[in-house]
Design an enzyme around this catalytic site. Sequence first.
Site, PDB file in Angstrom:
ATOM      1  N   HIS A 138       0.441  -1.205   0.030  1.00  0.00           N
ATOM      2  CA  HIS A 138       0.027   0.128   0.114  1.00  0.00           C
ATOM      3  C   HIS A 138       0.695   0.836   0.074  1.00  0.00           C
ATOM      4  O   HIS A 138       0.416   2.123  -0.313  1.00  0.00           O
ATOM      5  CB  HIS A 138      -0.878  -0.004   1.177  1.00  0.00           C
ATOM      6  CG  HIS A 138      -1.996   1.135   0.577  1.00  0.00           C
ATOM      7  ND1 HIS A 138      -1.992   1.975   0.241  1.00  0.00           N
ATOM      8  CD2 HIS A 138      -3.694   0.588   1.334  1.00  0.00           C
ATOM      9  CE1 HIS A 138      -2.994   2.052   0.262  1.00  0.00           C
ATOM     10  NE2 HIS A 138      -4.146   2.118   1.366  1.00  0.00           N
ATOM     11  N   THR A 144     -38.354   1.654   9.858  1.00  0.00           N
ATOM     12  CA  THR A 144     -38.169   1.389   8.264  1.00  0.00           C
ATOM     13  C   THR A 144     -39.669   0.466   7.885  1.00  0.00           C
ATOM     14  O   THR A 144     -39.713   1.298   6.820  1.00  0.00           O
ATOM     15  CB  THR A 144     -37.068   0.943   8.114  1.00  0.00           C
ATOM     16  OG1 THR A 144     -35.386   1.929   8.701  1.00  0.00           O
ATOM     17  CG2 THR A 144     -36.840   0.393   6.777  1.00  0.00           C
TER      18      THR A 144
END
Length: 762
Positions: free
Chosen positions: A473, A595
């Site tokens: 990385h 929801t």
Amino acid sequence: MAEAHQAVAFQFTVTPEGIDLQLSHQALTEIYLSGLRSWKKKLIRLKNGVITGVYPASPSSWLFVVIAILATMYMRSDPSMGLIAKIQEHLPVSQSLSAQCQTVVSAVLFSTLLWFSLIFTMRMCLKQLLSYHRWMFEQRGKMSNTTKVWVALVRIFSGRQPLLYSYQGSLPNQPVPAVKDTVKRYLESVRPLTTPDEFERMTSLATQFESSLGNRLQWYLKLKALWASNYVSDWWEEYIYLRGRSPIMVNSNYYGMDFLYVTPTPIQAARAGNTLHAFLMYRRKLNREELKPSRVPGTVIPLCAAQCERMFNTTRTPGEETDTVQHWQDSDYVAVYHRGRYFRLRMYSSSRPLSPREIESQLQRILEDPSPPSPGEEKLGALTAGDRIPWAKARKEYFSLGVNKRSLDCIEKAAFFVTLDDDEQGMMGEDPAASLDRYAKSLLHGKCYDRWFDKSFSVVIYKNGKIGLNAEHSWADAPVVAHLWEYVLATDSFQLGYNEEGHCKGEVDASLPRPQRLSWDITPECQEQISQSLAVAQALADDVDFHVFSFRDFGKGMIKKCRISPDAYIQLALQLAYYRVRGPLEADMNIYTRTHTLVYFLGVEVCRRLLRHASEKHQNLYKHAMTGAGIDRHLFCLYVVSKHLGVDSPFLKEVLSEPWHLSTSQTPVQQVELFDMVNHPEYISCGGGFGPVADDGYGVSYIIMGENMMNFHISCKHSCPQTSSHKYGGQIRQALLDMLQLLCPDQREPSRSDQSQTKKDL
């Protein structure tokens, strides 16, 4: 050792009759061709350096300016306003030239100075234009007149047919945000996550920092910004990546996957042949700067290409205090690992790259090589997977001289690393979902010794023809590697292809020397250190809990119809899913109920409005980060300055010590033109992923494929009882569906199979 003898250009023997000199014409030819190839590359770099150095002008424009000036002078006009005459007076060779020649030389010198001045002016204008960011905050489809003029000017000053690095000299320096702005945004971001008392305490620390130490640290940071083109990048690379002493395997390295539904050939050596040749094709384009500069998607804004320079021929070298990244200008071979043995495989013959069929043949030789590993060789790569300090000490003690140094140099200076894996991976078998999870873990850490985690990237070729990539990385971010990986996958399948038997196309040069086996002398003490590093790496790998899944109920096409950003939609779904998994049980039930059962008009409208507001807030923060006004980099650099000055800041110390419980990353598809999603929808990459950043958190990588598919890679740790990759993945699925039902209630319900899969993951 036959290969080693073939590499010797001459041998001589001292006899009573004199010196018997034996020349190897083949070796001398290879040396000559290798040198020729090296000089060609130097000339290409020189040519590209000139083209890039004068961009956005072109070398031929110099001739145009010279002719224009001379033509003007021929018309009895002085465009230099007397400067040509001044130059003529001070010419050092004025006595040896005629008056007419002196005038011409002076005019050419003036034209050259004028040309360089025009180039400098155009670059400065382009740099100022690229510093304009207001376009980013305008509503999509509603471009202001100012932005329209700006776009036209950027196109005018950008020139034509830029090389990869043409824009590097015109990119603006990253600005340093004001301390008060960064502190304000930080407090806004933590307010929903803290109690009133905690927020009041943090506000007090922030105010104290802003009014005292912050201004002093900011002064040093601005001083660095005047000197460096980017005040963050070098410190970020050093302190975030290179100074970390824990294993880079899992903790830092990341991976990329093959096509999800297609394996172009089941023959391991053949897939490797095309893949490695595609890497060479990309490197050739990279060296010639023939790759198009990356741009902000949908805009004319170029992106910095500096990270591409260390893509090949690069390795991370361990140190006791800090690691370093070493890069070499060129390498004509790759290092290959198979069944505990290391090989050096030359990728060129007579200055030309090996064809895919020739690479396949060479790799088949390695696969058929029956020789066993030497003592300590099989698990040598575990040193790169364990803690960095033991690896640094072992490298210094056991690999600084003799055959071990030569073999280690061969690996580190290779173009990249290749593993021929004996395992079979991919989405297969009776449980495709579980096989994807195993595939991800294999790419992330393998067996902890069959990858060389220090190399810029390692290519993994599995027994069944599946491939993958593991990348270090520190040298570059994921989009740089993803660009390379997209090119390789597309070139392998759509450009190179295979014959009817599944082998690479083309012929084989039978005179190619065999791949060279690397030699080692691993002492018992070194073998003990290898075993210790392997134990550390194995414990880390076993603790990784990974889940990869494709979400196919809908994609960005449906999300756009709801008039919301796809990335913001996914980010909100990740946060909602995280809250459902990690929040109190009562909170889980309340959110789930709201929801699904808020059928009253006002309640639904309130939730819908808040969801859109959260999406807009996310987009705004994202845009600020793109313009250099992000929070974390600025605070990090202020913290580094404070450490250099030897002063402590309670505010910075607390900010930088906060763990990242949820770390997310999107892998964008950058080269859409390489893939045909309509006619060949099966050629879809699954993207890639990374390990968890925190011991009690999640790492989530996602990729949006086409209009109707999203892939997720979720990681966490088994050792944390509060985390579960499969449970979190199930909640992500449910959050994506619930949010769509809230925003666009008229859309279809998911199928029974989709619902059953979601419940299974939950």
